[in-house]
Write a protein that holds these residues in place. Sequence first.
Motif, PDB file in Angstrom:
ATOM      1  N   PRO A   1       1.719  65.677  78.782  1.00 29.22           N
ATOM      2  CA  PRO A   1       1.862  65.077  80.113  1.00 29.22           C
ATOM      3  C   PRO A   1       2.996  64.065  80.155  1.00 29.22           C
ATOM      4  O   PRO A   1       3.458  63.568  79.126  1.00 29.22           O
ATOM      5  CB  PRO A   1       0.508  64.410  80.345  1.00 29.22           C
ATOM      6  CG  PRO A   1       0.009  64.094  78.975  1.00 29.22           C
ATOM      7  CD  PRO A   1       0.499  65.216  78.097  1.00 29.22           C
TER       8      PRO A   1
ATOM      9  N   GLU B   1      -7.246  69.189  89.125  1.00 23.83           N
ATOM     10  CA  GLU B   1      -5.905  68.611  89.222  1.00 23.83           C
ATOM     11  C   GLU B   1      -4.929  69.613  89.825  1.00 23.83           C
ATOM     12  O   GLU B   1      -4.117  69.268  90.686  1.00 23.83           O
ATOM     13  CB  GLU B   1      -5.423  68.180  87.840  1.00 23.83           C
ATOM     14  CG  GLU B   1      -4.006  67.630  87.817  1.00 23.83           C
ATOM     15  CD  GLU B   1      -3.520  67.346  86.406  1.00 23.83           C
ATOM     16  OE1 GLU B   1      -2.306  67.195  86.226  1.00 23.83           O
ATOM     17  OE2 GLU B   1      -4.365  67.277  85.492  1.00 23.83           O
ATOM     18  N   VAL B   2      -5.020  70.852  89.378  1.00 22.71           N
ATOM     19  CA  VAL B   2      -4.131  71.896  89.904  1.00 22.71           C
ATOM     20  C   VAL B   2      -4.425  72.133  91.384  1.00 22.71           C
ATOM     21  O   VAL B   2      -3.502  72.227  92.214  1.00 22.71           O
ATOM     22  CB  VAL B   2      -4.303  73.202  89.107  1.00 22.71           C
ATOM     23  CG1 VAL B   2      -3.403  74.300  89.673  1.00 22.71           C
ATOM     24  CG2 VAL B   2      -3.999  72.967  87.627  1.00 22.71           C
TER      25      VAL B   2
ATOM     26  N   TYR C   1      -5.345  71.855  78.491  1.00 20.12           N
ATOM     27  CA  TYR C   1      -4.797  70.504  78.599  1.00 20.12           C
ATOM     28  C   TYR C   1      -4.786  69.940  80.021  1.00 20.12           C
ATOM     29  O   TYR C   1      -4.310  68.832  80.230  1.00 20.12           O
ATOM     30  CB  TYR C   1      -3.371  70.448  78.021  1.00 20.12           C
ATOM     31  CG  TYR C   1      -2.391  71.442  78.616  1.00 20.12           C
ATOM     32  CD1 TYR C   1      -1.708  71.158  79.807  1.00 20.12           C
ATOM     33  CD2 TYR C   1      -2.114  72.651  77.977  1.00 20.12           C
ATOM     34  CE1 TYR C   1      -0.799  72.057  80.335  1.00 20.12           C
ATOM     35  CE2 TYR C   1      -1.209  73.549  78.503  1.00 20.12           C
ATOM     36  CZ  TYR C   1      -0.547  73.252  79.680  1.00 20.12           C
ATOM     37  OH  TYR C   1       0.356  74.147  80.205  1.00 20.12           O
ATOM     38  N   ARG C   2      -5.308  70.668  81.017  1.00 16.76           N
ATOM     39  CA  ARG C   2      -5.418  70.082  82.347  1.00 16.76           C
ATOM     40  C   ARG C   2      -6.597  70.700  83.094  1.00 16.76           C
ATOM     41  O   ARG C   2      -6.965  71.854  82.861  1.00 16.76           O
ATOM     42  CB  ARG C   2      -4.121  70.233  83.158  1.00 16.76           C
ATOM     43  CG  ARG C   2      -3.702  71.660  83.440  1.00 16.76           C
ATOM     44  CD  ARG C   2      -2.369  71.668  84.183  1.00 16.76           C
ATOM     45  NE  ARG C   2      -1.985  73.017  84.577  1.00 16.76           N
ATOM     46  CZ  ARG C   2      -0.843  73.310  85.209  1.00 16.76           C
ATOM     47  NH1 ARG C   2       0.015  72.348  85.498  1.00 16.76           N
ATOM     48  NH2 ARG C   2      -0.563  74.552  85.541  1.00 16.76           N
ATOM     49  N   GLU C   3      -7.164  69.899  83.983  1.00 18.83           N
ATOM     50  CA  GLU C   3      -8.343  70.318  84.719  1.00 18.83           C
ATOM     51  C   GLU C   3      -7.946  71.138  85.952  1.00 18.83           C
ATOM     52  O   GLU C   3      -6.905  70.907  86.562  1.00 18.83           O
ATOM     53  CB  GLU C   3      -9.147  69.093  85.166  1.00 18.83           C
ATOM     54  CG  GLU C   3      -9.651  68.215  84.023  1.00 18.83           C
ATOM     55  CD  GLU C   3     -10.667  68.946  83.162  1.00 18.83           C
ATOM     56  OE1 GLU C   3     -11.381  69.819  83.702  1.00 18.83           O
ATOM     57  OE2 GLU C   3     -10.749  68.636  81.956  1.00 18.83           O
TER      58      GLU C   3
ATOM     59  N   ASP D   1      -3.088  76.961  79.954  1.00 25.92           N
ATOM     60  CA  ASP D   1      -3.028  75.603  80.485  1.00 25.92           C
ATOM     61  C   ASP D   1      -4.404  74.994  80.709  1.00 25.92           C
ATOM     62  O   ASP D   1      -4.509  73.788  80.954  1.00 25.92           O
ATOM     63  CB  ASP D   1      -2.216  75.569  81.782  1.00 25.92           C
ATOM     64  CG  ASP D   1      -2.863  76.359  82.906  1.00 25.92           C
ATOM     65  OD1 ASP D   1      -3.416  77.437  82.616  1.00 25.92           O
ATOM     66  OD2 ASP D   1      -2.810  75.914  84.059  1.00 25.92           O
ATOM     67  N   THR D   2      -5.465  75.785  80.603  1.00 24.34           N
ATOM     68  CA  THR D   2      -6.813  75.226  80.772  1.00 24.34           C
ATOM     69  C   THR D   2      -7.184  74.307  79.613  1.00 24.34           C
ATOM     70  O   THR D   2      -8.148  73.542  79.712  1.00 24.34           O
ATOM     71  CB  THR D   2      -7.867  76.334  80.878  1.00 24.34           C
ATOM     72  OG1 THR D   2      -7.898  77.098  79.656  1.00 24.34           O
ATOM     73  CG2 THR D   2      -7.557  77.269  82.043  1.00 24.34           C
TER      74      THR D   2
ATOM     75  N   SER E   1       2.359  71.319  77.068  1.00 23.83           N
ATOM     76  CA  SER E   1       1.033  70.705  77.190  1.00 23.83           C
ATOM     77  C   SER E   1       1.082  69.178  77.172  1.00 23.83           C
ATOM     78  O   SER E   1       0.038  68.527  77.233  1.00 23.83           O
ATOM     79  CB  SER E   1       0.134  71.186  76.049  1.00 23.83           C
ATOM     80  OG  SER E   1       0.692  70.838  74.791  1.00 23.83           O
TER      81      SER E   1
ATOM     82  N   GLU F   1       5.370  67.326  85.759  1.00 21.05           N
ATOM     83  CA  GLU F   1       4.249  66.611  85.138  1.00 21.05           C
ATOM     84  C   GLU F   1       3.917  67.030  83.711  1.00 21.05           C
ATOM     85  O   GLU F   1       3.186  66.330  83.021  1.00 21.05           O
ATOM     86  CB  GLU F   1       2.979  66.719  86.000  1.00 21.05           C
ATOM     87  CG  GLU F   1       3.125  66.144  87.394  1.00 21.05           C
ATOM     88  CD  GLU F   1       3.290  64.637  87.408  1.00 21.05           C
ATOM     89  OE1 GLU F   1       2.833  63.985  86.454  1.00 21.05           O
ATOM     90  OE2 GLU F   1       3.896  64.124  88.354  1.00 21.05           O
ATOM     91  N   PHE F   2       4.425  68.171  83.246  1.00 16.45           N
ATOM     92  CA  PHE F   2       4.066  68.625  81.906  1.00 16.45           C
ATOM     93  C   PHE F   2       5.258  69.234  81.177  1.00 16.45           C
ATOM     94  O   PHE F   2       5.997  70.046  81.740  1.00 16.45           O
ATOM     95  CB  PHE F   2       2.951  69.674  81.950  1.00 16.45           C
ATOM     96  CG  PHE F   2       1.606  69.125  82.287  1.00 16.45           C
ATOM     97  CD1 PHE F   2       0.794  68.572  81.307  1.00 16.45           C
ATOM     98  CD2 PHE F   2       1.157  69.135  83.589  1.00 16.45           C
ATOM     99  CE1 PHE F   2      -0.450  68.047  81.630  1.00 16.45           C
ATOM    100  CE2 PHE F   2      -0.083  68.610  83.922  1.00 16.45           C
ATOM    101  CZ  PHE F   2      -0.891  68.072  82.935  1.00 16.45           C
TER     102      PHE F   2
ATOM    103  N   TYR G   1       5.116  70.004  90.851  1.00 16.56           N
ATOM    104  CA  TYR G   1       4.012  70.333  89.954  1.00 16.56           C
ATOM    105  C   TYR G   1       4.127  71.787  89.515  1.00 16.56           C
ATOM    106  O   TYR G   1       4.504  72.662  90.316  1.00 16.56           O
ATOM    107  CB  TYR G   1       2.666  70.114  90.648  1.00 16.56           C
ATOM    108  CG  TYR G   1       1.491  70.073  89.700  1.00 16.56           C
ATOM    109  CD1 TYR G   1       1.239  68.944  88.936  1.00 16.56           C
ATOM    110  CD2 TYR G   1       0.634  71.159  89.579  1.00 16.56           C
ATOM    111  CE1 TYR G   1       0.163  68.886  88.065  1.00 16.56           C
ATOM    112  CE2 TYR G   1      -0.446  71.113  88.711  1.00 16.56           C
ATOM    113  CZ  TYR G   1      -0.683  69.978  87.960  1.00 16.56           C
ATOM    114  OH  TYR G   1      -1.738  69.940  87.094  1.00 16.56           O
TER     115      TYR G   1
END
Length: 380
Positions: A212, A288-289, A283-285, A280-281, A210, A206-207, A269
């Motif tokens: 997506p 989601e993780v 660019y993603r919530e 990674d905080t 950073s 998925e990434f 993932y």
Amino acid sequence: MQQTTPAMSPPRDEDPRALLPRDEPVRLIDETGAAHGDADYPMPADELLGRAYRGLVEGRRINDQANALVRQGRLAVYPSSHGQEACQIAASMVLGEHDWLFPTYRDSVAVIARGVSPADAMVLLKGDWHSGYDPQEHRVAPQTTPLATQLLHAVGFAQAAKHRGEDTVVLALCGDGSTSEGDFHEALNFAAVFHVPVVFFVQNNEFAISVPLSRQTAAPSLAHKAIGYGVPGQRVDGNDVAALLAVLGEAVDRARAGGGPSLIEAHTYRMQAHTNADDDTRYRERAEVQAWVAKDPLTRLRAHLTARGLLDDAREQELADGAETIAAALRDALNTDADLDPEDLFRFVHSARTPQLQEQWHRLRDELERSAASTEGGDR
């Protein structure tokens, strides 16, 4: 001298739709551990699932230990495959003794599962050498940090094996970010045209650092790219090791039988940061993780094997103890400082050292000798 033209790909199928992947990824074991029958891909044998589970346990422990070694300053960097261990283990298991694996920087667990010692696999990430193992001995190419370059190497290696009349199959690993590189296109196109026995295995986590997946491609899936090259594509649940064994195994068998290349996309993932140098905080919530925690490949296969009476507490403890032995050996190896020889910087560049390299070595040697003399004088 008359030149021979390598065999090209056979005529295309009358119906190109046969090259398209499924609308939904192949899955044989769901998040709860329940089995799902599939008309095209049978469930792997119990013995294979048991071996795979052992690999998952060991792979998870290796990932955890490597992350700890980074924090201790014993590894310079570590790209974790936590959550992707099913892809790693399946990639190793589907290959025969004479087949080759071409990994990326994130595929240390696959490299180790192929027979390379954990300590040797970590040499690159420690910063000592570009590769700490003999590729020929293990049939594992050196791990690569540039994106997609190993795909070209894999295709060239497979083409050479084909010319020699060998039945070697090459499994080339890459990530979703690699599919945006020109090397990816060149490798797929050449492999398709010359009908090379390569399985391209994209771990879509998925990434790309950073960035997506939505910023990488507008295709329905990465596996859909296969039809543009005239090769079959397939999608598979990348956290289901049973499905991975079935899909990758079929692609390897197909290549060995002369069926040419395939493109397999595993939907998985990246549970942790790109590397220890990444935040990674940004660019993603976290939500989601956390949503992917329930899809963990390790707990999924554990539930399946336990429900079928193929795994109990005693066996679980045995596997945990074995994984801890591997982690301890890795700690011990990386807690030993390497005996470095500065001349190695020049020793292995060419088979015979050039005058320019010789001059550079003499300058460095003189500087080191002056530094050592100055230090000794200061001590007195």
